[in-house]
Design an enzyme around this catalytic site. Structure first.
Site: not given
Ligand code: AMP
Length: 679
Positions: A351, A353, A358, A373, A442, A517, A523
């Site tokens: 996707e 970035k 966010r 966020r 997303f 994470r 990413k």
């Protein structure tokens, strides 16, 4: 619970040397707390009144605290300030002043935990004309009934500097430690893992043949451990190899899922009792903590999780996502080459970035709330996003997206600096007109009774696309299915040309990894220097300007990352470039307002900047390289820590707080990616 007990334990927590020791102390408090006190205790221990999304902050000015101390102690402002100049801590000043109270108060009563909490909430809610006097009066009343030690913590709390170093993970540890004795009652046997034959045992908890004091938990070790004595009914099996030191076993629990991956160490017979064995079980923490952590990740509401953990544990295991209780965001891992990503997760969805901020959108019919966020409620700032979310064809909904200023006509993405102007309290309507946001959705977490977070990405994405199809201000993020490194590279280049920051590759089979994470998302960002990523660092100090910068009073920043093991901040760079003149003026203004006399307690630093500041602001920095240097404390081993070479300020990150900064483990990852690249 009396507040004096809380203060006494906080004093132990302050003296503790590691997270687990702190958790051990907190566990003592949590073990005694009543159901209606859990909220007060869990929040106060963290130095907050409520989770960030409730927006209840105290932040009382130091001058007001000083006046309240003066009223209660009879000491003059001058005396108090002289003392403050020595310690730099209004809490210590209060402790000293009340310890030397000139007149004894007549109306003093013993403070209760809930009473203190209620007064602090009242303080936080006082606003408008006359509120200053009201605040001083409320605080003075509290201090009037406080012992010197209680006063120290109350004042520190009020000025926003409780500094116990207790964060959410520490409280989860404490709750996990408390689960252990409860599990004990249910132990039905051991089995050599995985899935071996069950060996029935009869645990004799804390059996001390020598009549020593019961020792419930040993928290001095680096991991949670539990020492106990048991008899083994089947003595033959006990002698078998499966129970030798270091063996992996499974603990069979009555009516509960087994505890797996428990390592038994130091199994030895108890003196004088041939049928008794003593064992130390390591690893309770991980398995016991997991359901607690999951519940917290799904709700961000630690007080609620603690209450369930202590009084209604079955609900922790069955915990569900709830509307208007934000889910802790999933985070992305990083790699530096498209081929590595394919090797790691295979064919995947890439996707675009987007470099905005966010938003997690919660909707129940007409009610819509937006969470940042940092898990703050930011609904008021983005009316056009709220309006757009109302139009979505769903009654109950939680989804996530990146919001940014975007011109649909020109298909142009504005920069982060432009977008961030939208994060404001005043002039909201006008800014929404001038710089409307577009939301690139997303992920889907919840939709009309279905918990999508547990579904694989592939299905979540299909449902998300269906949900936002045909909407004007909300659209699904750009996506490309890729099967090879070159294909991913092409899409990456395409995204950069479009003005995006890079791509995020997503594992098609992975669920939504709340609060973690994980390799579910990887990413790949455009390169800044030789590093695979930029770092989000906390500003802990700054330097006076020299030479051409004298006029700005600002010459650079000392910045730190967080060590996720200890919870402390550790320095990683002195940033001297990348500032515009306006930024220098602005930074000097912002930072001089949060200057402090001493090094923040949670910071490990061998460097002394011209001024220390409260660790409050986060900025993104890029660098040419990460090297090892004795100057910095980040991940220090053998006298050397990670250090950024030629660091440059990229931008301030108002959307991130010190809890969201880069961790030492991440710096380590970026360092290893850099080494591999050079091979
Ligand atoms: P970083 O802040 O560099 O760790 O990158 C992760 C952030 O990228 C997320 O927290 C989102 O705010 C943002 N982001 C932008 N586009 C996407 C996307 N398509 N999927 C997931 N996150 C995205």
């Amino acid at each position: 619970m009396r507040f004096a007990e809380v203060a006494a334990v906080w004093s132990d927590v302050e003296a503790a040397s590691g997270r687990l020791e702190m958790a051990g102390h907190l566990a003592k408090l949590l073990a005694q707390v009543k159901k209606d006190e859990v909220k007060a205790l869990t929040n106060l221990c963290q130095g907050i009144l409520a989770p960030p999304y409730e927006g209840l902050e105290l932040g009382l000015g130091e001058k007001l605290a000083e006046q309240a101390i003066s009223i209660v102690s009879g000491r003059s402002a001058k005396e108090l300030e002289t003392h403050f100049n020595k310690s730099g801590d209004w809490g210590a000043v209060a402790e000293w002043a009340l310890g030397k109270k000139k007149q004894m108060s007549l109306s003093a009563e013993e403070l209760e935990l809930n009473g203190v909490y209620a007064s602090l909430v009242k303080l936080a809610k006082l606003s408008g004309s006359g509120s200053q006097e009201g605040k001083i009066k409320t605080l003075a009343e509290l201090l009037n009934s406080a012992s010197p030690l209680e006063a120290k913590y109350i004042v520190r709390f009020c000025v926003g500097k409780l500094r116990l170093g207790v964060q959410e993970p520490t409280i989860l540890d404490a709750l996990a430690l408390l689960r252990v004795p409860k599990v004990k009652d249910k132990i039905a046997g051991f089995a050599p893992a995985p899935g071996g034959k069950r060996v029935p045992v009869e645990p004799k908890w804390n059996y001390e043949p020598e009549g020593k004091k019961e020792k419930e938990l040993s928290t001095a070790d680096s991991d949670a451990s539990l020492e106990f004595v048991f008899t083994c009914i089947d003595t033959k099996s006990m002698e078998s190899a499966s129970f030798e030191d270091g063996a992996k076993i499974e603990i069979v629990l009555e009516g509960l899922a087994p505890l797996r991956d428990i390592t038994v160490t130091k199994i030895r017979p108890v003196k004088d009792r041939a049928d008794y064995y003593r064992a130390v079980l390591m690893g309770f923490k991980k398995s016991v903590r997991a359901p607690l952590e999951r519940a917290f990740n799904l709700s961000s509401d630690l007080a609620h999780v603690a209450e369930l953990a202590l009084f209604d544990y079955a609900k922790v295991e069955k915990f569900q996502i709830r509307l208007f209780s934000p889910v802790r965001p999933a985070l992305a891992e990083r790699l530096s080459a498209p081929a590595d990503i394919l090797e790691k997760i295979g064919p995947c969805a890439a996707e675009g970035k987007y470099d905005g901020f966010r938003l997690q959108v919660h909707k129940d019919g007409e009610r819509v709330e937006l969470y940042s966020r940092k898990l703050e409620k930011v609904t008021h700032a983005f009316p056009e996003v709220v309006e757009a979310a109302r139009k979505l064809p769903a009654k109950h909904l939680i989804f996530e997206g990146e919001a940014l200023a975007y011109s649909k006509k020109e298909k142009r993405y504005y920069s982060f600096q432009t977008t961030i102007q939208r994060k404001r309290k005043h002039g909201v309507a006008q800014m929404a007109e001038e710089l409307p946001l577009h939301l690139f959705a997303f992920d889907l977490l919840y939709l009309d009774g279905v918990d999508w977070a547990v579904q694989p990405y592939e299905s979540r994405r299909a449902a998300l696309e269906k949900l936002v199809a045909g909407q004007e201000r909300i659209e699904a993020s750009s996506i490309k299915q890729v099967k090879s490194g070159p294909e991913l590279e092409n899409f990456f280049e395409h995204c950069l040309k479009e003005g995006l920051e890079g791509i995020i590759a997503k594992d098609p089979s992975a669920p939504y990894t709340a609060g973690a994470r994980d390799w579910a998302w990887i990413k790949l960002k455009k390169s800044y220097g030789a590093l695979a990523d930029t770092l989000d660092v906390v500003i802990v100090g700054y330097y006076r300007g020299e030479g051409a910068r004298t006029g700005f009073g600002f010459g650079g920043l000392l910045v730190a990352v967080r060590n996720e093991q200890s919870g402390n901040l550790q320095t990683v760079a002195r940033v001297g470039s990348g500032f515009t003149e306006e930024e220098m003026v602005e930074l000097e203004k912002t930072l001089s307002a949060i200057k402090r006399k001493t090094k923040p307690a949670e910071l490990e630093s061998s460097i002394e900047p011209d001024f220390w500041v409260e660790p409050k602001y986060v900025c993104t920095v890029s660098a040419d390289e990460i090297s090892l240097s004795p100057q910095h404390t980040a991940g220090q081993a053998n006298g050397k820590g990670y250090a950024l070479r030629f660091p440059r300020l990229m931008q301030m990150r108002e959307d991130k707080g010190p809890e969201q900064c880069t961790t030492v483990a991440e710096v380590e990852r970026i360092y290893s990616l850099q080494k591999n690249r050079g091979k």
